[in-house]
Design a protein around this motif. Structure first.
Motif, PDB file in Angstrom:
ATOM      1  N   LEU A 152       0.856  -1.180   0.000  1.00  0.00           N
ATOM      2  CA  LEU A 152       0.000   0.000   0.000  1.00  0.00           C
ATOM      3  C   LEU A 152       0.893   1.232   0.000  1.00  0.00           C
ATOM      4  CD1 LEU A 152      -2.789   1.390   0.320  1.00  0.00           C
ATOM      5  CD2 LEU A 152      -2.528   1.111   2.797  1.00  0.00           C
ATOM      6  N   GLU A 153       0.716   2.117  -0.989  1.00  0.00           N
ATOM      7  CA  GLU A 153       1.486   3.355  -1.080  1.00  0.00           C
ATOM      8  C   GLU A 153       0.536   4.541  -0.988  1.00  0.00           C
ATOM      9  OE1 GLU A 153       4.101   3.650  -4.371  1.00  0.00           O
ATOM     10  OE2 GLU A 153       5.113   1.730  -3.982  1.00  0.00           O
ATOM     11  N   LEU A 154       0.856   5.476  -0.109  1.00  0.00           N
ATOM     12  CA  LEU A 154       0.037   6.657   0.127  1.00  0.00           C
ATOM     13  C   LEU A 154       0.883   7.889  -0.146  1.00  0.00           C
ATOM     14  CD1 LEU A 154      -1.469   5.453   3.531  1.00  0.00           C
ATOM     15  CD2 LEU A 154      -2.510   5.247   1.263  1.00  0.00           C
ATOM     16  N   SER A 155       0.451   8.720  -1.088  1.00  0.00           N
ATOM     17  CA  SER A 155       1.227   9.890  -1.493  1.00  0.00           C
ATOM     18  C   SER A 155       0.545  11.159  -1.025  1.00  0.00           C
ATOM     19  CB  SER A 155       1.389   9.934  -3.016  1.00  0.00           C
ATOM     20  OG  SER A 155       2.083   8.786  -3.480  1.00  0.00           O
ATOM     21  N   LEU A 156       1.340  12.032  -0.419  1.00  0.00           N
ATOM     22  CA  LEU A 156       0.868  13.340   0.024  1.00  0.00           C
ATOM     23  C   LEU A 156       1.256  14.401  -0.996  1.00  0.00           C
ATOM     24  CD1 LEU A 156       1.957  13.038   3.740  1.00  0.00           C
ATOM     25  CD2 LEU A 156      -0.396  13.220   2.959  1.00  0.00           C
ATOM     26  N   PRO A 157       0.453  15.436  -1.163  1.00  0.00           N
ATOM     27  CA  PRO A 157       0.806  16.511  -2.099  1.00  0.00           C
ATOM     28  C   PRO A 157       2.144  17.139  -1.738  1.00  0.00           C
ATOM     29  CG  PRO A 157      -1.477  16.716  -1.384  1.00  0.00           C
ATOM     30  CD  PRO A 157      -0.846  15.670  -0.520  1.00  0.00           C
ATOM     31  N   SER A 158       2.961  17.373  -2.748  1.00  0.00           N
ATOM     32  CA  SER A 158       4.246  18.070  -2.615  1.00  0.00           C
ATOM     33  C   SER A 158       5.302  17.282  -1.853  1.00  0.00           C
ATOM     34  CB  SER A 158       4.071  19.439  -1.930  1.00  0.00           C
ATOM     35  OG  SER A 158       3.142  20.237  -2.631  1.00  0.00           O
TER      36      SER A 158
END
Length: 300
Positions: A128-134
């Motif tokens: 599971l990969e979770l990306s945050l803005p910037s």
């Protein structure tokens, strides 16, 4: 072959394949289970469909892949029984994940499948990969799982039970990801408030956001203090010089410190680096302590 799957295969074969009731030997169980045929491909496709539903945040689509009386055994949570309970869990989970994170990636890697009559089981891994803005690097949570499947009357396969474990405590990882997302949102709010203050010449707001020891190093190498910047802002010289459109912004969070880099292309293209610090006793308020500009040569 994995010992757990070997035992599961024999148990399912002995319990549900009528022919094995006459010959319940391990060798007979092995013969009754398919590991490479077309039905194993159909089981693998269920895992792929779960991935698609997870990434899309579609709890209804995921629940459609689950048996009506399915048993779900998530780590650090009570056991769920029934398709409706599984759907409710993922509706809540998807609201949190897709609401907080820019991108959500979920991959199930099936290492082994065994089909035994109208039952099947699989062993595999998930990522599971979770990306945050910037934020350049995603948050990654990995683990392993065992699924059992039952063939529906129409011949399709449905997940009958699911149990999984994270390689590191999953709840700790999700809580850390949520906290990081909240930190980023509060930092972005502070950055937006500073842009507004500079645009509208709001000296009081700028005073709150710039730390007392704030310094700006200009593109010419000149160091400006907070006092100078406040005088400059109050005089409105010039009004929009400090407000430029920023792009290629990257934020790195290190606890109560944030490093922000990017590019602003106004009258003179430049790159910038800014250091923000979250103060104690101020409800987690972010303040800017330093910023530096570097001129971008033509053509870059």
């Amino acid at each position: 072959m994995d010992v757990l799957l070997e035992r599961l295969s024999r148990a399912i074969s002995l319990g549900f394949a009528a022919g094995l009731l006459l010959d319940p030997s391990p060798a007979a169980a092995q013969d009754r289970c398919d590991t490479i045929g077309g039905e194993t491909a159909a089981v693998r496709e269920v895992s792929a469909a779960i991935d698609r539903a997870f990434v899309a945040g579609d709890a209804a689509a995921l629940a459609a892949l689950v048996a009506e009386d399915a048993v779900w055994m998530p780590p650090d949570e009570p056991t769920l029984v029934g398709r409706a309970a599984v759907r409710t869990r993922y509706e809540e989970l998807f609201r949190e994940l897709h609401g907080r994170f820019r991108d959500v990636s979920h991959t199930l890697e099936v290492d082994e499948v065994r089909v035994c009559g109208d039952w099947a089981m699989s062993r595999g891994r998930y990522r599971l990969e979770l990306s945050l803005p910037s934020v350049p690097r995603p948050i990654v949570i990995t683990g392993k799982n065992v699924h059992s499947y039952r063939r529906a009357p129409r011949g399709t396969w449905l997940v009958s039970s699911d149990i999984w474990n994270a390689d590191a405590p999953a709840r700790r990882g999700l809580e850390a990801a949520s906290a990081r997302s909240a930190d980023l949102q509060s930092l972005e709010a502070a950055r937006a408030e500073l842009r507004r203050a500079l645009t509208e010449i709001d000296v009081e707001a700028a005073d709150r956001i710039w730390a007392d020891d704030y310094v700006l190093t200009t593109r010419n190498g000149v160091v400006r203090t907070k006092a100078y910047r406040l005088e400059w802002l109050a005089a409105g010289i010039p009004r929009y010089q400090g407000v430029r459109e920023e792009r290629d912004v990257h934020i790195r969070l290190y606890g109560d410190v944030a490093l922000v880099t990017g590019r602003s292309d106004a009258n003179v293209p430049r790159r910038f680096m800014a250091v923000w610090v979250r103060e104690e006793g101020q409800e987690g308020r972010w303040r800017l302590v330093a910023r530096q500009h570097t001129v971008v040569p033509p053509g870059l």
